[in-house]
Design a protein around this motif. Structure first.
Motif, short mmCIF file in Angstrom:
data_model
loop_
_atom_site.label_atom_id
_atom_site.label_comp_id
_atom_site.label_asym_id
_atom_site.label_seq_id
_atom_site.Cartn_x
_atom_site.Cartn_y
_atom_site.Cartn_z
N ILE A 87 0.88 -1.22 0.31
CA ILE A 87 0.05 0.01 0.00
C ILE A 87 0.87 1.31 -0.11
O ILE A 87 0.80 2.28 -0.92
N PHE A 88 1.89 1.42 0.77
CA PHE A 88 2.78 2.41 1.09
C PHE A 88 3.39 2.82 -0.48
O PHE A 88 3.22 3.85 -0.84
N TYR A 89 4.30 1.61 -0.90
CA TYR A 89 4.75 1.99 -2.28
C TYR A 89 3.81 2.28 -3.43
O TYR A 89 4.04 3.02 -4.34
N THR A 90 2.55 1.71 -3.22
CA THR A 90 1.72 1.93 -4.44
C THR A 90 1.24 3.28 -4.34
O THR A 90 1.13 4.10 -5.34
N TYR A 91 0.74 3.84 -3.18
CA TYR A 91 0.18 5.21 -2.88
C TYR A 91 1.27 6.13 -3.22
O TYR A 91 0.83 7.07 -3.95
N ASN A 92 2.57 5.89 -2.93
CA ASN A 92 3.67 6.94 -3.06
C ASN A 92 3.97 7.01 -4.45
O ASN A 92 4.26 7.91 -5.01
N GLY A 93 3.90 5.63 -5.33
CA GLY A 93 4.02 5.73 -6.72
C GLY A 93 3.25 6.53 -7.55
O GLY A 93 3.39 7.06 -8.63
N VAL A 94 1.95 6.56 -7.11
CA VAL A 94 0.73 7.00 -7.85
C VAL A 94 0.59 8.50 -7.20
O VAL A 94 0.62 9.53 -8.29
#
Length: 174
Positions: A92-99
């Motif tokens: 969730i963290f890396y997906t959110y930050n990536g988007v």
């Protein structure tokens, strides 16, 4: 057991949420004590936030086991739930930050609570299944102990990988 599992899981979520929050600050509160470092967050890396989830989940599982030891699939269910919760934090963290880009602190806090909630809901569903088989519960418990050992080891001997990088200081580990 099946009738009380929801109550136990609710209390598990409450205990995990409280302990995880306390562990976030414990290292600083104890003036960076080497004795609490393996169990508390020593920096703001994703790995350290996973550690904040692991220890309360594992501790509550050990307590819960004394009441549900007749459930043969207990440790297999706990292993699955804990792995799911641990995996959700970086996903969730890396997906959110990536988007979106850099996330505010309240999003990071919400990720922790969401990961804990999903882990306990998933475990509850597994406990209520009648056909779940666990062929090697001792191996599942051993796997959880190995994960715990990795959290301890990587606290002091931190690999230079992104998941261990403190975004505030640019440093790894303690």
């Amino acid at each position: 057991m099946k009738s009380s599992v929801g109550i136990w899981q609710f209390w598990g979520f409450a205990v995990t949420s409280l302990l995880g929050t306390l562990l976030h600050y414990l290292y600083d509160w104890t003036k960076k004590s080497v004795w609490v470092a393996p169990f508390s967050g020593v920096n703001e890396s994703t790995w350290e936030h996973m550690k904040l989830l692991f220890w309360p989940l594992f501790l509550f599982a050990v307590i819960e086991y004394f009441f549900f030891r007749k459930e043969k699939s207990f440790w297999c269910i706990k292993l699955r739930g804990i792995l799911l919760g641990l995996a959700l934090i970086p996903v969730i963290f890396y997906t959110y930050n990536g988007v979106i880009g850099k996330s505010p602190d309240w999003i990071n806090i919400a990720i922790f609570f969401l990961s804990a909630a999903v882990a306990y809901v998933y475990e509850t569903r597994l406990f209520k299944k009648e056909n779940l088989r666990c062929k090697r519960p001792k191996l599942a418990f051993f796997a959880l102990c190995v994960i715990g050992a990795l959290f301890v080891i990587f606290t002091f001997w931190t690999p230079s990988l992104g998941i261990f990088l403190d975004p505030l200081t640019g440093r790894y580990g303690i």
